[in-house]
Design a protein around this motif. Structure first.
Motif, PDB file in Angstrom:
ATOM      1  N   ALA A  74       0.857  -1.192   0.000  1.00 18.49           N
ATOM      2  CA  ALA A  74       0.000   0.000   0.000  1.00 18.49           C
ATOM      3  C   ALA A  74       0.884   1.229   0.000  1.00 18.49           C
ATOM      4  O   ALA A  74       1.935   1.252   0.634  1.00 18.49           O
ATOM      5  N   GLN A  75       0.452   2.237  -0.740  1.00 23.94           N
ATOM      6  CA  GLN A  75       1.178   3.503  -0.768  1.00 23.94           C
ATOM      7  C   GLN A  75       0.182   4.650  -0.766  1.00 23.94           C
ATOM      8  O   GLN A  75      -0.933   4.511  -1.252  1.00 23.94           O
ATOM      9  N   MET A  76       0.618   5.783  -0.208  1.00 22.43           N
ATOM     10  CA  MET A  76      -0.243   6.952  -0.086  1.00 22.43           C
ATOM     11  C   MET A  76       0.363   8.087  -0.901  1.00 22.43           C
ATOM     12  O   MET A  76       1.553   8.366  -0.805  1.00 22.43           O
ATOM     13  N   LEU A  77      -0.472   8.753  -1.704  1.00 22.29           N
ATOM     14  CA  LEU A  77      -0.067   9.877  -2.528  1.00 22.29           C
ATOM     15  C   LEU A  77      -1.043  11.018  -2.305  1.00 22.29           C
ATOM     16  O   LEU A  77      -2.213  10.789  -2.055  1.00 22.29           O
ATOM     17  N   GLY A  78      -0.574  12.261  -2.414  1.00 24.34           N
ATOM     18  CA  GLY A  78      -1.486  13.390  -2.339  1.00 24.34           C
ATOM     19  C   GLY A  78      -1.024  14.465  -1.391  1.00 24.34           C
ATOM     20  O   GLY A  78       0.118  14.485  -0.935  1.00 24.34           O
ATOM     21  N   ASP A  79      -1.955  15.381  -1.096  1.00 24.66           N
ATOM     22  CA  ASP A  79      -1.661  16.509  -0.225  1.00 24.66           C
ATOM     23  C   ASP A  79      -2.648  16.519   0.934  1.00 24.66           C
ATOM     24  O   ASP A  79      -3.343  15.536   1.164  1.00 24.66           O
ATOM     25  N   GLU A  80      -2.739  17.628   1.642  1.00 24.41           N
ATOM     26  CA  GLU A  80      -3.579  17.661   2.842  1.00 24.41           C
ATOM     27  C   GLU A  80      -5.072  17.636   2.550  1.00 24.41           C
ATOM     28  O   GLU A  80      -5.862  17.269   3.411  1.00 24.41           O
ATOM     29  N   ASP A  81      -5.495  17.995   1.330  1.00 25.49           N
ATOM     30  CA  ASP A  81      -6.924  18.011   1.022  1.00 25.49           C
ATOM     31  C   ASP A  81      -7.413  16.774   0.285  1.00 25.49           C
ATOM     32  O   ASP A  81      -8.597  16.480   0.280  1.00 25.49           O
ATOM     33  N   GLN A  82      -6.496  16.068  -0.383  1.00 21.71           N
ATOM     34  CA  GLN A  82      -6.899  14.865  -1.108  1.00 21.71           C
ATOM     35  C   GLN A  82      -5.755  13.862  -1.111  1.00 21.71           C
ATOM     36  O   GLN A  82      -4.628  14.192  -1.441  1.00 21.71           O
ATOM     37  N   VAL A  83      -6.075  12.630  -0.721  1.00 23.32           N
ATOM     38  CA  VAL A  83      -5.087  11.562  -0.633  1.00 23.32           C
ATOM     39  C   VAL A  83      -5.610  10.360  -1.406  1.00 23.32           C
ATOM     40  O   VAL A  83      -6.796  10.039  -1.337  1.00 23.32           O
ATOM     41  N   LEU A  84      -4.720   9.707  -2.137  1.00 21.32           N
ATOM     42  CA  LEU A  84      -5.033   8.442  -2.788  1.00 21.32           C
ATOM     43  C   LEU A  84      -4.206   7.362  -2.109  1.00 21.32           C
ATOM     44  O   LEU A  84      -3.001   7.516  -1.931  1.00 21.32           O
ATOM     45  N   VAL A  85      -4.857   6.273  -1.740  1.00 20.00           N
ATOM     46  CA  VAL A  85      -4.156   5.121  -1.189  1.00 20.00           C
ATOM     47  C   VAL A  85      -4.352   3.987  -2.180  1.00 20.00           C
ATOM     48  O   VAL A  85      -5.480   3.613  -2.493  1.00 20.00           O
TER      49      VAL A  85
END
Length: 196
Positions: free
Chosen positions: A30-41
């Motif tokens: 699993a990896q997490m991408l994005g910023d403080e308002d939107q994240v994709l896991v």
């Protein structure tokens, strides 16, 4: 695309970190991408895993007013279906081959249950962080149509001008957190019955 709304003091990053912590082990990564308002896991099978078909899904976590909207993308079923098909064909030819394919079969069934595991993890993480599907206190306000003053939910009349507020009290779906007007019998987001 399945979605749920969690109202409360949570952020997309906090839910994303919980998902990565839960699923970045074993045959999954699993990896997490994005910023403080939107994240994709992104959750997927590790490359070179020894059993089952490949699986992948994406969880989109977006900041909304007083909470987080969680959306679950479609899972890649082709690899799992192909692996299950191979197991079935081998079993038709020689039932004893099932003994050698038990790992593959178990991994494929686990992949098919991944969506339910993701929602369970998101639900547990949101509740542990103080969020729920109930509307937050700040959103539990009605705006008077006459003077535009914010009033508490349940108030029979406006605190500023005295106008009746009537049946316009908002509420949230207990299953997915979607805000619906009073009198709605079915949630337009998840289809759950809203009658008590």
């Amino acid at each position: 695309m399945d979605q749920r709304i969690y109202h409360g003091p949570i952020s997309p990053q906090s839910l994303g970190q919980c998902l990565v912590g839960e699923f970045d082990r074993g045959d999954l990564r699993a990896q997490m991408l994005g910023d403080e308002d939107q994240v994709l896991v992104q959750i997927a099978s590790r490359s070179g895993h020894l059993s089952g078909g490949p699986t992948a899904l994406t969880v989109q976590l977006s900041r909304v007013e007083d909470g987080v909207l969680a959306r679950l993308g479609q899972q890649e079923w082709l690899g799992v279906a192909a692996s299950l098909g191979t197991t079935a064909l081998w079993a038709l030819r020689n039932p004893w081959t099932l003994l050698g394919r038990l790992d593959d079969l178990a991994q494929d069934l686990t992949s098919l249950q991944l969506s339910a595991r993701v929602w369970d993890t998101v639900d547990r993480a949101a509740h542990s962080l103080g969020a729920s599907h109930d509307i937050s206190e700040r959103l539990r306000r009605l705006t008077c149509t006459y003077c535009l003053t914010a009033n508490e939910v349940g108030a029979p009349s406006c605190i500023a001008c005295g106008a009746p507020l009537g049946p316009d009290q908002p509420r949230a779906c207990p299953r997915c957190g979607y805000v619906v007007p009073t009198g709605t019998s079915t949630c337009p987001n998840c289809g759950a019955s809203l009658t008590s």
